[in-house]
Scaffold this motif. Structure first.
Motif, PDB file in Angstrom:
ATOM      1  N   CYS A 171       0.786  -1.220  -0.034  1.00 41.70           N
ATOM      2  CA  CYS A 171      -0.074   0.067   0.016  1.00 41.70           C
ATOM      3  C   CYS A 171       0.896   1.527  -0.095  1.00 41.70           C
ATOM      4  CB  CYS A 171      -1.270   0.290   0.862  1.00 41.70           C
ATOM      5  SG  CYS A 171      -2.254  -0.534   1.220  1.00 41.70           S
ATOM      6  N   LYS A 172       1.794   1.554   0.315  1.00 37.30           N
ATOM      7  CA  LYS A 172       2.820   1.916   0.656  1.00 37.30           C
ATOM      8  C   LYS A 172       3.558   2.871  -0.829  1.00 37.30           C
ATOM      9  CE  LYS A 172       6.635   4.145   3.625  1.00 37.30           C
ATOM     10  NZ  LYS A 172       7.426   4.173   4.839  1.00 37.30           N
ATOM     11  N   HIS A 221       2.239   1.912  -3.599  1.00 34.52           N
ATOM     12  CA  HIS A 221       1.199   2.505  -4.516  1.00 34.52           C
ATOM     13  C   HIS A 221       0.898   4.155  -3.747  1.00 34.52           C
ATOM     14  CE1 HIS A 221       0.978   0.058  -6.877  1.00 34.52           C
ATOM     15  NE2 HIS A 221       0.462  -1.343  -5.933  1.00 34.52           N
ATOM     16  N   ILE A 257      -0.542   4.350  -0.406  1.00 32.61           N
ATOM     17  CA  ILE A 257      -2.002   4.949   0.277  1.00 32.61           C
ATOM     18  C   ILE A 257      -1.227   4.491   1.497  1.00 32.61           C
ATOM     19  CG2 ILE A 257      -3.384   2.895   0.961  1.00 32.61           C
ATOM     20  CD1 ILE A 257      -3.564   1.442  -1.363  1.00 32.61           C
ATOM     21  N   THR A 299      -4.266   7.594   4.994  1.00 32.11           N
ATOM     22  CA  THR A 299      -5.595   5.884   4.673  1.00 32.11           C
ATOM     23  C   THR A 299      -5.059   5.953   5.399  1.00 32.11           C
ATOM     24  OG1 THR A 299      -5.829   6.139   3.085  1.00 32.11           O
ATOM     25  CG2 THR A 299      -5.773   4.235   4.124  1.00 32.11           C
ATOM     26  N   MET A 316     -10.433   0.273   7.468  1.00 26.05           N
ATOM     27  CA  MET A 316     -10.039   1.015   6.567  1.00 26.05           C
ATOM     28  C   MET A 316     -10.089   2.833   6.506  1.00 26.05           C
ATOM     29  SD  MET A 316      -8.654   1.243   2.583  1.00 26.05           S
ATOM     30  CE  MET A 316     -10.421   1.682   1.656  1.00 26.05           C
ATOM     31  N   THR A 372      -9.921   6.904   5.434  1.00 27.04           N
ATOM     32  CA  THR A 372     -10.098   7.916   5.084  1.00 27.04           C
ATOM     33  C   THR A 372     -10.454   9.374   5.221  1.00 27.04           C
ATOM     34  OG1 THR A 372     -11.754   7.346   2.992  1.00 27.04           O
ATOM     35  CG2 THR A 372      -9.488   6.282   2.682  1.00 27.04           C
ATOM     36  N   THR A 411     -10.207   8.958  -2.514  1.00 30.55           N
ATOM     37  CA  THR A 411      -9.503   7.866  -1.708  1.00 30.55           C
ATOM     38  C   THR A 411     -10.193   6.926  -1.695  1.00 30.55           C
ATOM     39  OG1 THR A 411      -8.481   9.986  -1.168  1.00 30.55           O
ATOM     40  CG2 THR A 411      -7.832   7.682  -0.588  1.00 30.55           C
ATOM     41  N   ARG A 459     -10.599   4.210  -4.563  1.00 30.06           N
ATOM     42  CA  ARG A 459      -9.297   4.444  -5.645  1.00 30.06           C
ATOM     43  C   ARG A 459      -8.717   3.055  -4.616  1.00 30.06           C
ATOM     44  NH1 ARG A 459      -4.565   5.603  -3.865  1.00 30.06           N
ATOM     45  NH2 ARG A 459      -3.456   6.454  -5.683  1.00 30.06           N
ATOM     46  N   ASN A 460      -8.347   3.505  -3.353  1.00 33.44           N
ATOM     47  CA  ASN A 460      -7.526   2.436  -2.467  1.00 33.44           C
ATOM     48  C   ASN A 460      -7.738   0.901  -2.884  1.00 33.44           C
ATOM     49  OD1 ASN A 460      -5.796   4.337  -1.746  1.00 33.44           O
ATOM     50  ND2 ASN A 460      -6.956   4.054   0.778  1.00 33.44           N
ATOM     51  N   ILE A 463      -6.014  -2.376  -4.136  1.00 40.37           N
ATOM     52  CA  ILE A 463      -6.071  -3.795  -3.012  1.00 40.37           C
ATOM     53  C   ILE A 463      -6.750  -4.964  -3.888  1.00 40.37           C
ATOM     54  CG2 ILE A 463      -6.894  -4.489  -1.255  1.00 40.37           C
ATOM     55  CD1 ILE A 463      -6.994  -1.852  -0.070  1.00 40.37           C
TER      56      ILE A 463
END
Length: 1023
Positions: free
Chosen positions: A930-931, A933, A935, A945, A960, A962, A973, A976-977, A981
């Protein structure tokens, strides 16, 4: 030998007496001859002499046989019979026996002038018929006729020596009446079997047993005569004898002791031995033996020496064959004698039937006859045996019947006794448990009163909160829930209560957490948004103010789906550690769904519970009671009715509601005790056949006249007829994974009861959840609120947007206060969440707010809101309806102060995100991905996030959050996350099970609605 010495004089005297009696008998016979001339005949004298002779011989011959059977006798060497000048041989000791050369021809076939030798088979095998013809028997022993011709008939006395025993001199004629040929042949056979093959001597000790293993070889010239090999002497051959199968220890010792005294000869020529096939058969006809039969006389004559034991065995065999009416039993004499000898040696009881029948040549035929049913009753005494058997069977039946009756009564007594004892034990146990629960309840109420009286002081001072996120549902509900431990651990964000500096948290976790999850939450707790990240002292103090404990009973009951309170109740080590941690501190328990074991844990820890009593919870946590609470709070609710418990009531209630609310398109069915979207179903009214006709009737009369009962009655009757079929075909459960069909849902609905209510009659309906704290002191505090986000199930919330933007804050605050006060009046304290539905009424063009559900528990949204407030350092302002987040500004107002400004932010919270492919990535790998990308959470801007990790084992569920400046940015956001994923952990061949797609679709709908609302706001001032 001692017996021989004792009986030596008696034997001589008896033989002398026999001689005298015979002389007297001879003289009596002379008198008979004289009496023919006219004198008197003395018959009585003859009879007396004969009787005395028989008694004496019978008595003393038995004693003699018992003694001499244990000794070895050797025949003397026989000289040439034709020579009248040869002396009559005497019985001599073993030392005086010369070597005897066996001949091939029979003794009877020799010519008078030819020199003959005594055939060894004559005495070795008395079973040979030819030998019996040569050696006739009376009641004693007589020499062969060839020898008798050469014996001198004078009154000449001779002395007998047998195995070292000396007998008095006896006339040669009287000696023949004493000795038996079988004894002499036994002695000759044992002596012959002990001779050395080459040196013609007797063998000693250990070599004598090995000689029995020599085998006969068949002569090629004559099939009836067998020859012994030249290297095998006569005494090494095995001669089959019925009475000499084994040699006693005494005989072996005599042979062993005398073998060295036998003279040795250099060579022995081979001898032809005739084959012995005679088995002395005789017949038992119908259990009787003809004593005059030739075969039986022949058998008796050859085995007269052991006749006493044979007679006993014959009596048993005759009785057996007679009892079973066996017509013919062919007895093998040899087998019978062997059986008698074995019986005398080792048997103490009567042989078995199989053993007795083994002496028969037709034993299979006899055995089949004996084993046939009812054969016993055809023989001797059959009628008496049948009567005895009938009587015994009847008596056995009576006794068995009485015994079984006694057993049944005894069994009934035992069952009654055990049942009574168990019932009494259960009653005592229930009474003890009830007393203990009453004690726990009283103690809990006492502690709750103390908590209510000191709540203000406790809230303003240091305190310890024991968070137990227990789901105390019923056992059937818990067993039907998948990943039950994960569902309880979703509220792990309760840890973030430590954002209050006076709070310490003890979190009871339902599963063992790995180091990666613990390190992740430690890193989040460092980022306290209310302080500067450089304040390491305060960060360390925050890390010390929480602890995570897992009950040891989790390992003992891994598959029982027990609630967390029950697991903690059976974990004494964890309870002891909690007592040590809260010792001397102000503490209370914050649970989840209330359960009876919450009282047990609180009583064990001696702390209060911030929750209502379990009885109060069970009464007010149902869907039907929630509607009553809303009605009592004067809050608008959907049209509906609760406490529907029968099918007829369901049809009538539904028909009445549909008639009164003709514009409602969808009707909902809720099970009282279910939670979330599990216990919900729906059915659309448009599928009714008469629905369009009912709408025409409604528009015809208008809304004002439609409320009259007379106008509604036709529609009501038609609805009643159509509703059963309508429900059966078109009603659907909200979650088919819990209830696959309407029939399954209806069964549970009618058993537990439920609510029928209308869905808001609008295409644009927003559901929101408000979390409140009903303080023991009597105040109501709003803690969290958010608009719901749904997935595939439109009746189950997966996430929320915080703060809510659907209802005006004042209206929302007014509704929540009224519901909270009503709950306090019903003795409900603690955390409560209210589900509301808001929509625009097309008739009045006004916004309506309906209260649709009430949950008396700490909600997942509240736990995630605590995490949101922790990472952002913000607060929820219920008066303005904003999430206020302070943003630090690097401008020095004074020397030690840093200016900050407050920014209104929005957040999207997803607490039930699920994807089955998430298990492929460990948590560290997932966070790094995630980092990569982009996130992540920016601590300076307080945006980004943040993830919530729940599970260590399966790793399929996550949470999660945001955060953004506006709601649209937070939604974008979040979507998109989810897309990033999903693409990372899915492929075209491995999609997996997930709710990401439905949630993204719902977010897109919310975004469109948000854009429309913004346009309306822009257009309204211009107008």
């Amino acid at each position: 030998m001692s017996e021989i010495h004792r009986n030596e004089d008696n034997l001589g005297a008896i033989i002398v007496e026999v001689q005298d009696d015979l002389l007297q008998l001879k003289s009596s016979l002379e008198k008979i001859i004289v009496n023919d001339r006219g004198t008197t005949l003395d018959i009585q004298a003859l009879d007396n002499a004969i009787c005395r002779t028989e008694k004496s011989i019978r008595k003393h011959a038995e004693d003699y046989l018992k003694t001499v059977n244990k000794q070895l006798y050797v025949l003397p060497s026989i000289e040439d019979f034709p020579k009248q000048s040869a002396k009559i041989p005497q019985w001599k000791p073993l030392e005086a026996i010369p070597h005897v050369h066996p001949q091939k021809k029979n003794l009877l076939g020799a010519s008078p002038g030819e020199k003959q030798k005594f055939n060894r088979n004559l005495m070795c095998n008395p079973a040979n018929p030819s030998n019996r013809q040569i050696v006739p028997q009376k009641c004693g022993i007589s020499l062969p006729d060839v020898v008798k011709k050469n014996i001198n008939t004078t009154k000449h006395q001779r002395k007998i020596v047998v195995s070292g025993c000396h007998f008095p001199s006896i006339p040669e004629d009287d000696m023949r009446t004493v000795l038996q040929p079988s004894l002499l042949s036994l002695a000759v056979q044992h002596k012959a079997a002990s001779l050395h093959p080459k040196e013609d001597t007797f063998k000693t000790g250990s070599n004598s047993r090995c000689d029995d293993q020599q085998k006969w070889e068949t002569n090629s010239e004559s099939p009836c005569v067998r020859k012994v090999d030249e290297c095998t002497p006569l005494w090494a051959t095995k001669t089959p004898l019925p009475s000499t199968t084994s040699m006693s220890m005494g005989q072996s010792e005599i042979l062993k002791g005398t073998s060295s005294l036998i003279p040795k000869t250099p060579q022995v020529p081979p001898v032809e031995v005739p084959v012995n096939t005679t088995k002395f058969p005789f017949t038992i006809i119908k259990g009787q033996i003809d004593p005059m039969a030739i075969d039986f006389s022949h058998f008796k004559q050859n085995f007269s020496m052991c006749w006493s034991s044979v007679v006993d065995m014959l009596e048993v065999l005759k009785e057996l064959l007679g009892n079973f009416a066996v017509p013919v039993g062919k007895v093998s004499g040899e087998r019978l004698v062997e059986l008698c000898r074995g019986w005398e040696n080792g048997w103490r009881k009567t042989p078995s039937v199989n053993t007795l029948l083994s002496v028969l040549e037709n034993q299979e035929e006899v055995f089949n006859l004996v084993s046939s049913p009812g054969q016993r009753y055809k023989g001797e005494g059959g009628i008496e045996a049948a009567a005895i058997r009938i009587q015994s069977c009847w008596r056995r039946y009576l006794a068995r019947t009485a015994y079984l009756c006694h057993l049944r009564r005894k069994w009934a007594v035992d069952i009654i006794t055990i049942s009574w004892k168990m019932r009494a034990q259960i009653h005592r146990t229930r009474k003890a448990l009830q007393a203990r629960r009453n004690s726990q309840l009283e103690n809990s109420r006492s502690r709750a009163q103390h908590l209510a009286a000191n709540w203000k002081r406790i809230q303003s001072s240091k305190r310890t909160i024991i968070h137990i996120p227990s789901l105390g549902y019923s056992q059937s509900q818990r067993l039907n829930l998948r990943r039950f431990d994960i569902l309880q651990n979703i509220q792990i964000s309760r840890l973030f209560d430590i954002r209050d500096k006076n709070v310490e948290v003890i979190y009871i976790c339902p599963q063992h957490l790995g180091d990666d999850i613990l390190d992740y939450y430690n890193s989040l707790l460092k980022c306290d948004g209310a302080t500067d990240g450089a304040d390491t002292i305060q960060t360390l103090s925050s890390r010390r103010r929480f602890i995570i404990l897992t009950p040891e009973a989790v390992d003992y009951f891994p598959t029982h789906n027990m609630c967390l309170s029950t697991l903690l109740k059976y974990s004494p080590r964890t309870l002891k550690r909690i007592r040590n941690l809260i010792c001397g501190k102000q503490a209370y328990i914050v649970g989840g769904v209330s359960h009876m074991d919450d009282l047990a844990v609180a009583d064990e820890l001696d702390v209060p519970i911030l929750a209502p009593d379990p009885a109060v919870f069970q009464l007010n946590s149902t869907k039907s009671e929630g509607r009553r609470i809303f009605d009592g709070a004067k809050v608008d609710t959907p049209p509906g009715q609760g406490d529907v418990c029968s099918l007829q009531q369901l049809h009538e209630t539904l028909a009445d509601l549909m008639t009164q609310n003709i514009t409602v398109q969808r009707w909902l069915f809720k099970i009282n005790s279910e939670h979330g979207g599990r216990g919900k179903a729906y059915c659309d009214a448009c599928h009714l056949r008469s629905y369009n006709w009912a709408l025409q009737q409604y528009h015809h009369y208008g809304p004002d006249l439609w409320n009259a009962k007379q106008i509604q009655e036709p529609v009501l009757l038609r609805y009643l007829d159509e509703i059963p079929e309508w429900l059966a075909h078109y009603a659907q459960p909200a979650k088919t994974s819990c209830y696959p069909s309407w029939a399954c849902f209806l069964k549970t609905f009618l058993r537990q009861g439920g609510v029928v209510e209308a869905k808001p009659p609008s295409e644009s309906v927003t559901y929101l959840t408000v979390d409140m704290l009903l303080e023991p002191g009597g105040e109501v505090t709003m803690l969290s609120c958010g608009d719901q986000l749904h997935g595939s199930c439109q009746l189950e919330a997966i996430g929320t947007t915080v703060p809510q933007t659907s209802v005006h804050p004042e209206t929302l605050h007014s509704v929540c206060m009224r519901v909270g006060q009503t709950c306090l009046q019903r003795l409900i304290v603690g955390y409560v969440s209210v589900d509301l539905a808001t929509f625009l009424d097309h008739n009045t063009v006004e916004q309506k707010v309906w209260a649709v559900d009430l949950n008396i528990a700490y909600s997942d949204q509240l736990a995630m809101t605590q995490m949101l407030l922790m990472v952002t350092g913000g607060t929820l302002n219920w008066h303005t309806g904003f999430l206020e987040v302070p943003m630090p500004v690097r401008e020095k107002v004074c020397e030690h102060q840093i200016a900050s400004k407050v920014v209104n932010c929005y957040a999207v919270i997803g607490s039930h995100l699920f994807h089955s492919n998430l298990f492929m990535l460990y948590h560290n790998t997932f966070l790094k991905t995630c980092k990569i990308h982009g996130i992540g959470f920016n601590m300076k801007k307080r945006q980004g996030t943040v993830f919530a990790l729940f599970d260590m084992r399966e790793r399929c569920s996550i949470g999660m959050i945001t955060v953004s400046d506006d709601l649209q940015g937070a939604l974008v956001t979040f979507a998109r996350n989810l897309s990033v994923i999903y693409q990372e952990i899915s492929s075209s061949k491995m999609q997996g099970e997930t709710n990401f797609k439905e949630l993204v679709k719902n977010i897109e709908d919310v975004l469109q609605m948000t854009v429309q609302n913004k346009r309306l706001l822009k257009d309204k001032p211009a107008a």
